[in-house]
Enzyme design. Sequence first.
Site, PDB file in Angstrom:
ATOM      1  N   CYS A 126       0.847  -1.192   0.000  1.00  0.00           N
ATOM      2  CA  CYS A 126       0.000   0.000   0.000  1.00  0.00           C
ATOM      3  C   CYS A 126       0.879   1.238   0.000  1.00  0.00           C
ATOM      4  CB  CYS A 126      -0.901  -0.004   1.234  1.00  0.00           C
ATOM      5  SG  CYS A 126      -1.992   1.421   1.371  1.00  0.00           S
ATOM      6  N   HIS A 168      -9.057  -3.561  -2.467  1.00  0.00           N
ATOM      7  CA  HIS A 168      -8.103  -2.765  -1.696  1.00  0.00           C
ATOM      8  C   HIS A 168      -8.510  -1.298  -1.686  1.00  0.00           C
ATOM      9  CE1 HIS A 168      -3.754  -1.918  -0.467  1.00  0.00           C
ATOM     10  NE2 HIS A 168      -4.227  -0.715  -0.769  1.00  0.00           N
ATOM     11  N   GLU A 169      -8.831  -0.757  -2.855  1.00  0.00           N
ATOM     12  CA  GLU A 169      -9.167   0.669  -2.931  1.00  0.00           C
ATOM     13  C   GLU A 169     -10.515   0.969  -2.285  1.00  0.00           C
ATOM     14  OE1 GLU A 169      -6.818   2.593  -3.574  1.00  0.00           O
ATOM     15  OE2 GLU A 169      -5.520   1.019  -4.378  1.00  0.00           O
ATOM     16  N   HIS A 172     -10.208   1.203   1.436  1.00  0.00           N
ATOM     17  CA  HIS A 172      -9.715   2.508   1.888  1.00  0.00           C
ATOM     18  C   HIS A 172     -10.871   3.461   2.161  1.00  0.00           C
ATOM     19  CE1 HIS A 172      -5.370   2.697   1.926  1.00  0.00           C
ATOM     20  NE2 HIS A 172      -5.257   2.174   0.722  1.00  0.00           N
TER      21      HIS A 172
END
Length: 215
Positions: A126, A168-169, A172
């Site tokens: 990351c 993953h995004e 966030h």
Amino acid sequence: MASPTDPARLVDLVEQLLSTDGPLPIVAAGDPVLRRGTERYDGQLGPALLARLIEAMRLTMHTAPGVGLAAPQVGVPLRIAVLEDPAPVTEEVRLARGRVPQPFRVLVNPSYEPLGAERAAFFEGCLSVPGWQAVVARPARVRLTGEDEHGRSLDEEFTGWPARIVQHETDHLDGTLYLDRAEPRSLSSGQAMAERWSQPTPAEAAAALGFDLPG
């Protein structure tokens, strides 16, 4: 999800970020903006300012370099992310990880849901946790819904490495870092990754470091 922010304050924040040329500073783990979640984007910035933010995020992602970047990573608490992956990998890695090129795209108000029970575990890094990687087991196939930067609906299925990127995004945007989902015993420095664990799969790392991969 983050508490609603005064739209004028959001505009001022983004205008200040964009007041200098070049890539934006990337927020590192430990900054509360990465943990507070984000506010749904509903036109707070207006089309022109949104376009400028997206272009700055794209430049920042390319410069880092990375394959995805979420707005909180540049300090903006809005539900927006960008991704792009040229997938410059060997055929062996492509086959093992399902990593195929992804064109540049913008995700606005995205969410995902797993499709099926299959999970895949690979080392993940990351831009907000520089210098480290760890193994994360994620759904191998997901359905992503949301919008693009023009407000057009998105409803797509992703598999392999692209599925990992969108998870993953999107994580966030919910205040979740990949480390929250990672196998703690797999945590490895960049140097260790380069010297020991660059294989297409983390099987050797699992055996040596003592953690299980999903069966």
